[in-house]
Design a protein around this motif. Structure first.
Motif, PDB file in Angstrom:
ATOM      1  N   SER A 675      -9.362  17.528   0.127  1.00  0.00           N
ATOM      2  CA  SER A 675      -9.796  16.091  -0.181  1.00  0.00           C
ATOM      3  C   SER A 675      -8.995  15.096   0.477  1.00  0.00           C
ATOM      4  O   SER A 675      -8.060  15.245   0.852  1.00  0.00           O
ATOM      5  N   ILE A 676      -9.806  13.871   1.045  1.00  0.00           N
ATOM      6  CA  ILE A 676      -9.125  12.957   1.390  1.00  0.00           C
ATOM      7  C   ILE A 676      -9.083  11.734   0.493  1.00  0.00           C
ATOM      8  O   ILE A 676     -10.193  11.318  -0.080  1.00  0.00           O
ATOM      9  N   GLY A 677      -7.895  11.142   0.156  1.00  0.00           N
ATOM     10  CA  GLY A 677      -7.981  10.043  -0.793  1.00  0.00           C
ATOM     11  C   GLY A 677      -6.425  10.232  -1.446  1.00  0.00           C
ATOM     12  O   GLY A 677      -5.911  11.080  -1.157  1.00  0.00           O
ATOM     13  N   PRO A 678      -6.550   9.486  -2.753  1.00  0.00           N
ATOM     14  CA  PRO A 678      -7.518   8.652  -3.175  1.00  0.00           C
ATOM     15  C   PRO A 678      -7.736   7.402  -2.231  1.00  0.00           C
ATOM     16  O   PRO A 678      -6.720   6.784  -1.761  1.00  0.00           O
ATOM     17  N   MET A 679      -9.099   6.721  -2.123  1.00  0.00           N
ATOM     18  CA  MET A 679      -9.162   5.611  -1.543  1.00  0.00           C
ATOM     19  C   MET A 679      -9.525   4.459  -2.645  1.00  0.00           C
ATOM     20  O   MET A 679     -10.406   4.803  -3.287  1.00  0.00           O
ATOM     21  N   LEU A 680      -8.765   3.320  -2.464  1.00  0.00           N
ATOM     22  CA  LEU A 680      -8.856   2.432  -3.666  1.00  0.00           C
ATOM     23  C   LEU A 680     -10.097   1.450  -3.512  1.00  0.00           C
ATOM     24  O   LEU A 680     -10.434   1.293  -2.222  1.00  0.00           O
ATOM     25  N   GLN A 681     -10.970   1.299  -4.281  1.00  0.00           N
ATOM     26  CA  GLN A 681     -11.991   0.335  -4.120  1.00  0.00           C
ATOM     27  C   GLN A 681     -11.854  -0.839  -5.256  1.00  0.00           C
ATOM     28  O   GLN A 681     -11.208  -0.718  -6.176  1.00  0.00           O
ATOM     29  N   GLY A 682     -12.485  -2.021  -4.695  1.00  0.00           N
ATOM     30  CA  GLY A 682     -12.623  -3.233  -5.323  1.00  0.00           C
ATOM     31  C   GLY A 682     -11.345  -4.430  -4.946  1.00  0.00           C
ATOM     32  O   GLY A 682     -11.433  -5.532  -5.640  1.00  0.00           O
ATOM     33  N   LEU A 683     -10.378  -3.834  -4.214  1.00  0.00           N
ATOM     34  CA  LEU A 683      -9.531  -4.745  -3.908  1.00  0.00           C
ATOM     35  C   LEU A 683     -10.000  -5.808  -2.757  1.00  0.00           C
ATOM     36  O   LEU A 683     -10.909  -5.618  -2.075  1.00  0.00           O
ATOM     37  N   ARG A 684      -9.558  -7.092  -2.534  1.00  0.00           N
ATOM     38  CA  ARG A 684      -9.786  -7.831  -1.497  1.00  0.00           C
ATOM     39  C   ARG A 684      -9.574  -7.521  -0.114  1.00  0.00           C
ATOM     40  O   ARG A 684     -10.198  -7.678   0.670  1.00  0.00           O
ATOM     41  N   LYS A 685      -8.444  -6.466  -0.165  1.00  0.00           N
ATOM     42  CA  LYS A 685      -8.227  -5.863   1.284  1.00  0.00           C
ATOM     43  C   LYS A 685      -7.732  -4.639   0.956  1.00  0.00           C
ATOM     44  O   LYS A 685      -7.296  -4.281  -0.024  1.00  0.00           O
ATOM     45  N   PRO A 686      -7.850  -3.766   2.059  1.00  0.00           N
ATOM     46  CA  PRO A 686      -7.593  -2.299   1.832  1.00  0.00           C
ATOM     47  C   PRO A 686      -6.111  -2.010   1.719  1.00  0.00           C
ATOM     48  O   PRO A 686      -5.302  -2.088   2.534  1.00  0.00           O
ATOM     49  N   VAL A 687      -5.807  -1.240   0.605  1.00  0.00           N
ATOM     50  CA  VAL A 687      -4.698  -0.365   0.308  1.00  0.00           C
ATOM     51  C   VAL A 687      -4.751   0.901  -0.363  1.00  0.00           C
ATOM     52  O   VAL A 687      -5.664   1.005  -1.132  1.00  0.00           O
ATOM     53  N   ASN A 688      -4.257   1.826   0.380  1.00  0.00           N
ATOM     54  CA  ASN A 688      -4.786   3.159  -0.170  1.00  0.00           C
ATOM     55  C   ASN A 688      -3.220   3.928  -0.145  1.00  0.00           C
ATOM     56  O   ASN A 688      -2.153   3.867   0.590  1.00  0.00           O
ATOM     57  N   ASP A 689      -3.277   4.804  -1.219  1.00  0.00           N
ATOM     58  CA  ASP A 689      -2.339   5.626  -1.752  1.00  0.00           C
ATOM     59  C   ASP A 689      -2.320   6.803  -1.263  1.00  0.00           C
ATOM     60  O   ASP A 689      -3.486   7.592  -0.932  1.00  0.00           O
ATOM     61  N   LEU A 690      -1.181   7.397  -1.170  1.00  0.00           N
ATOM     62  CA  LEU A 690      -1.060   8.978  -0.761  1.00  0.00           C
ATOM     63  C   LEU A 690      -0.380   9.873  -1.562  1.00  0.00           C
ATOM     64  O   LEU A 690       0.233   9.362  -2.593  1.00  0.00           O
ATOM     65  N   SER A 691      -0.881  11.118  -1.607  1.00  0.00           N
ATOM     66  CA  SER A 691      -0.024  11.995  -2.562  1.00  0.00           C
ATOM     67  C   SER A 691       1.340  12.065  -1.686  1.00  0.00           C
ATOM     68  O   SER A 691       1.339  12.232  -0.673  1.00  0.00           O
ATOM     69  N   ARG A 692       2.241  12.393  -2.710  1.00  0.00           N
ATOM     70  CA  ARG A 692       3.422  12.824  -2.175  1.00  0.00           C
ATOM     71  C   ARG A 692       3.801  14.047  -1.473  1.00  0.00           C
ATOM     72  O   ARG A 692       4.790  14.235  -0.817  1.00  0.00           O
ATOM     73  N   GLY A 693       2.847  14.847  -1.786  1.00  0.00           N
ATOM     74  CA  GLY A 693       2.598  16.295  -1.040  1.00  0.00           C
ATOM     75  C   GLY A 693       1.890  16.219   0.294  1.00  0.00           C
ATOM     76  O   GLY A 693       1.408  17.191   0.596  1.00  0.00           O
ATOM     77  N   ALA A 694       1.564  15.007   0.494  1.00  0.00           N
ATOM     78  CA  ALA A 694       0.370  14.868   1.806  1.00  0.00           C
ATOM     79  C   ALA A 694       0.796  15.364   2.997  1.00  0.00           C
ATOM     80  O   ALA A 694       2.197  15.187   3.489  1.00  0.00           O
ATOM     81  N   LEU A 695       0.019  15.861   3.883  1.00  0.00           N
ATOM     82  CA  LEU A 695       0.354  16.545   4.950  1.00  0.00           C
ATOM     83  C   LEU A 695       0.085  15.428   6.051  1.00  0.00           C
ATOM     84  O   LEU A 695      -0.603  14.316   5.883  1.00  0.00           O
ATOM     85  N   VAL A 696       0.584  15.591   7.442  1.00  0.00           N
ATOM     86  CA  VAL A 696       0.504  14.760   8.477  1.00  0.00           C
ATOM     87  C   VAL A 696      -1.041  14.308   8.556  1.00  0.00           C
ATOM     88  O   VAL A 696      -1.467  13.261   8.782  1.00  0.00           O
ATOM     89  N   GLU A 697      -1.906  15.293   8.641  1.00  0.00           N
ATOM     90  CA  GLU A 697      -3.254  15.135   8.744  1.00  0.00           C
ATOM     91  C   GLU A 697      -3.845  14.362   7.625  1.00  0.00           C
ATOM     92  O   GLU A 697      -4.987  13.473   7.772  1.00  0.00           O
ATOM     93  N   ASP A 698      -3.469  14.685   6.483  1.00  0.00           N
ATOM     94  CA  ASP A 698      -3.926  13.614   5.197  1.00  0.00           C
ATOM     95  C   ASP A 698      -3.709  12.242   5.512  1.00  0.00           C
ATOM     96  O   ASP A 698      -4.391  11.310   5.372  1.00  0.00           O
ATOM     97  N   ILE A 699      -2.571  12.095   6.098  1.00  0.00           N
ATOM     98  CA  ILE A 699      -1.782  10.391   6.405  1.00  0.00           C
ATOM     99  C   ILE A 699      -2.776   9.993   7.521  1.00  0.00           C
ATOM    100  O   ILE A 699      -3.386   8.973   7.363  1.00  0.00           O
ATOM    101  N   VAL A 700      -3.085  11.093   8.578  1.00  0.00           N
ATOM    102  CA  VAL A 700      -3.973  10.206   9.566  1.00  0.00           C
ATOM    103  C   VAL A 700      -5.267  10.103   9.248  1.00  0.00           C
ATOM    104  O   VAL A 700      -5.789   8.803   9.615  1.00  0.00           O
ATOM    105  N   TYR A 701      -6.176  10.704   8.430  1.00  0.00           N
ATOM    106  CA  TYR A 701      -7.288  10.402   7.895  1.00  0.00           C
ATOM    107  C   TYR A 701      -7.145   9.283   7.106  1.00  0.00           C
ATOM    108  O   TYR A 701      -8.048   8.460   6.985  1.00  0.00           O
ATOM    109  N   THR A 702      -6.226   9.147   6.215  1.00  0.00           N
ATOM    110  CA  THR A 702      -6.278   7.860   5.305  1.00  0.00           C
ATOM    111  C   THR A 702      -5.895   6.606   6.026  1.00  0.00           C
ATOM    112  O   THR A 702      -6.342   5.642   5.651  1.00  0.00           O
ATOM    113  N   ILE A 703      -5.076   6.504   7.063  1.00  0.00           N
ATOM    114  CA  ILE A 703      -5.157   5.416   7.785  1.00  0.00           C
ATOM    115  C   ILE A 703      -6.428   5.261   8.632  1.00  0.00           C
ATOM    116  O   ILE A 703      -7.026   4.114   8.633  1.00  0.00           O
ATOM    117  N   ALA A 704      -7.293   6.291   8.809  1.00  0.00           N
ATOM    118  CA  ALA A 704      -8.710   6.100   9.635  1.00  0.00           C
ATOM    119  C   ALA A 704      -9.536   5.307   8.284  1.00  0.00           C
ATOM    120  O   ALA A 704     -10.293   4.416   8.703  1.00  0.00           O
TER     121      ALA A 704
END
Length: 716
Positions: A675-704
């Motif tokens: 699962s990739i996310g959560p991706m936040l919706q509804g903000l004027r600019k993009p801010v996205n949250d990571l799980s504290r157990g996120a893998l490096v790959e999770d962070i890379v795809y969230t940045i993307a």
């Protein structure tokens, strides 16, 4: 099954399985329905258990090819003159494996010296399957001229390079170091493909005579990468028959280099780097203690091997106890140092059947080096029919590269974040800005052997804070914020990063590796605020199911939205799906389907569906609908036969946070879904949250994801 490619090797040591699986991954990234089959099993050395290729394609790609025929059975059939009967079995296996696919990749057998029947089997299989033939070759100890001749000879088994069914060759291990026994004299071969050069497929086509003809193509050139042949410390232990003194993280750590320590300690300290395996006589307590000091300073050594069957005295082991707790593996070998080093040098570089992480890396490297589009066009299946998980990830990277956005990472000294930033710069995914003490970040990177590109920007919060005090006071003056209060709040790196985003100094923010969701979202709600005509901030997860990527919302933010808010979540989620290449068919999930159920909870979903349909008639929205009716065509046929969404849903909107979060976690864990996310919706600019157990790959795809969101918001 519409088209078959038969892939076979020109010799041993070419990495046939890696290339076959990478080819499957490359075709999947194009959205092609692809299947795999290894008709006849071939196991080497000490391999036990299931056939390696079939097992790996199952656990990495989620495909389920038929169980292959045993090689002994195939030999027996040939000896009895039953080659035709054997080919019938091969065809049956292949058709069963590729029944619903557009392209079937069939892996042939690796040629073995003095076993001519292997070539006969490969030729017969390709002919029986009416397959196009792709060769896989590696230079290994050959000269360029010998490589050219080897490819030509193997092609001749299938009719030669001019035969309509022999389409080309994939070159693997390009630039690999020559074996120690090989002495290459450049003057004898002026076009020698040396270890220092990096050749593309086009360059090979110009160098090797065999590729000069248009009807035999260099389909790919896979560059040698030593990290892709790095075994786990556990693999080393098994190979040496070593005894474990401290297990540590031997199943996760990888051997990137080996240092054999016979020198005094001061003369070997420079070798103690991340990924180094230290091999030393068991009575060299000083070397062991130095390795332990490195571990305590954050250097993730691959491990220590104490040779000669010797083990330190208990007092030394007690001194090392704290270092052992960092995960440092320590082994003891009965062999002397010289013999241990010899055995390490002779390790098989093939990916073990249980090393899934390494095979994923290998497949991605191969996929990025193959002209899969040409193969798909040849098979006339280039049109994208679905967004498979590999296709979705490929699309993320491609769109993020095009967006070229600047993403702030407030947790700049967190090791996973540093590594993710380095990967993003290496792949061109985004321009990352690390927030933190520059000296500390560089020290952590050096300790972990992470090469920070010069293009990565590091901002020291102590220097940056004064610039944003007045601006923050202005943004929050209605709340009575004073300058000293603003300065105190800006000491929080997420607040500082959010202010940088609010003032357009960066394009997006990613955090949460070491902070809670509330810590990440609260500053965004205060400083960034919601978009016009948006009722609330919500979230979606991109769930990479085996067959396709789908969207789940809202599983992270809103505990119990009312009907109007739920309609807004549905619209936001549909727009997010479309923005990321997923055609939105939105199912409003409830415990009943259609008009069959009653009660306040289902009425809320029914009303939300009505509101969303009225506000956005351009979106396919239906509900209330049970999950099985939304996802499974056979159930949809009986429960909602007239629905354009039922059985085909790509966006699942849950009625409340309890249902959404529970469902996403159950699917993620029970079905082993990424699962990739959560991706936040509804903000004027993009801010996205990571799980504290996120893998490096999770962070890379969230940045993307964040970079793509920023690009879309800038166009609105």
């Amino acid at each position: 099954m519409k088209y078959t490619y038969f892939v076979t090797a020109t010799g041993a040591g070419t990495g046939l399985t890696s290339v076959c699986l990478g080819l499957v991954r490359a075709l999947e990234q194009l959205g092609v329905r692809v299947a795999f089959c290894k008709p006849i099993a071939q196991q080497f050395d000490k391999e036990q258990g299931p056939e390696r290729s079939t097992h790996l394609v199952n656990v990495t790609l989620g495909l389920h090819p038929e169980k292959p025929i045993k090689l002994a059975h195939a030999q027996q059939q040939l000896a009895l003159g039953q080659a035709d009967r054997l080919m019938e079995e091969v065809i049956q296996l292949s058709q069963a494996s590729g029944e619903d696919a557009d392209i079937l990749i069939v892996e042939g057998l690796v040629p073995v010296a003095d076993e001519n029947y292997i070539a006969e089997l490969n030729r017969n299989m390709a002919k029986a399957l009416d397959a196009d033939v792709i060769l896989v070759s590696a230079k290994n100890s050959d000269s360029t001229a010998q490589l050219n001749e080897r490819i030509k000879m193997t092609a001749s088994l299938f009719g030669g390079i001019h035969h309509r069914k022999v389409v080309g060759c994939i070159l693997n291990k390009v630039g690999a170091p020559a074996p120690a026994s090989q002495q290459v004299i450049a003057e004898e071969d002026p076009e020698e493909l040396g270890t220092a050069k990096h050749h593309s497929a086009e360059e090979f086509a110009a160098i090797l005579p065999i590729f000069q003809k248009d009807d035999f193509k260099c389909i790919g050139a896979v560059q040698w990468n030593p990290l892709l042949v790095a075994p786990r410390t556990a693999d080393v232990a098994e190979h040496l028959g070593a005894r474990i003194i401290n297990e540590g993280q031997m199943s996760e750590r990888r051997v990137q280099s080996i240092t054999v320590c016979a020198r005094t300690m001061p003369n070997m300290l420079h070798t103690l780097k991340a990924g180094t395996l230290v091999v030393t006589p068991g009575d060299r307590d000083d070397i062991l203690l130095a390795a332990c000091m490195a571990a305590l300073n954050g250097v993730p050594l691959a491990g220590v091997i104490l040779t000669g069957g010797l083990q330190p005295i208990p007092q030394v082991m007690d001194l090392c106890h704290s270092a052992f707790l960092t995960g440092l593996p320590v082994l003891t070998s009965e062999h002397n140092t010289f013999r241990s080093a010899q055995l390490l040098n002779s390790m098989n570089t093939e990916v073990p059947a249980n090393d899934i992480q390494r095979m994923e890396s290998v497949m991605n490297a191969v996929a990025g080096s193959i002209n899969a589009k040409w193969l798909a066009e040849r098979a006339q299946v280039i049109e994208e029919r679905r967004l498979s998980p590999p296709a979705f990830r490929h699309l993320l990277v491609k769109r993020a590269r095009k967006a070229a956005k600047r993403i702030i990472l407030p947790e700049g000294s967190e090791p996973r974040t540093i590594r993710a930033a380095a990967i993003c710069h290496e792949k061109g995914i985004a321009h990352c800005v690390l927030l933190g003490n520059p000296d500390e970040i560089r020290r952590i990177a050096q300790t972990l052997d992470i090469i920070l590109p010069d293009s990565i920007e590091i901002i020291d919060p102590a220097i940056a804070v004064p610039k944003y005090i007045d601006a923050m006071v202005e943004l929050r003056k209605h709340k009575g914020l004073s300058a000293p209060m603003a300065e105190a709040q800006l000491e929080d790196p997420i607040v500082l990063g959010t202010m940088m985003l609010a003032l357009n100094d960066v394009d997006g923010l990613v955090a949460g590796a070491i902070h809670t969701t509330a810590n990440t979202v609260r500053p965004a709600l205060q400083l960034i605020k919601t978009r016009p005509n948006t009722k609330l901030v919500s979230s979606v997860f991109f769930m990479l199911l085996p067959d396709q990527a789908v969207v789940y919302g809202d599983c992270a933010i809103n505990p119990d939205p009312n009907a109007e808010e739920l309609a807004d979540i549905a619209i936001q989620s549909g727009d997010s799906a479309r923005a990321f290449g997923i055609e939105p068919r939105i199912a409003m999930i409830s415990y009943s389907t259609g008009i069959s159920g009653t009660g306040s909870d289902v009425e809320k979903v029914r009303e939300a569906t009505r509101i969303a349909q009225k506000l956005r008639p351009d979106l396919l929205i239906d509900g209330p609908m049970q999950y099985d009716a939304a996802s499974t065509p056979s159930v949809a046929a009986s429960k909602a036969p007239d629905s354009l969404v039922a059985g085909r849903a790509t966006v699942f909107v849950f009625p409340d946070l309890n249902t959404g979060n529970t469902t996403y976690k159950a699917v993620q864990r029970s079905a082993n879904v990424i699962s990739i996310g959560p991706m936040l919706q509804g903000l004027r600019k993009p801010v996205n949250d990571l799980s504290r157990g996120a893998l490096v790959e999770d962070i890379v795809y969230t940045i993307a994801l964040t970079a793509i969101q920023a690009d879309q918001m800038s166009d609105q």
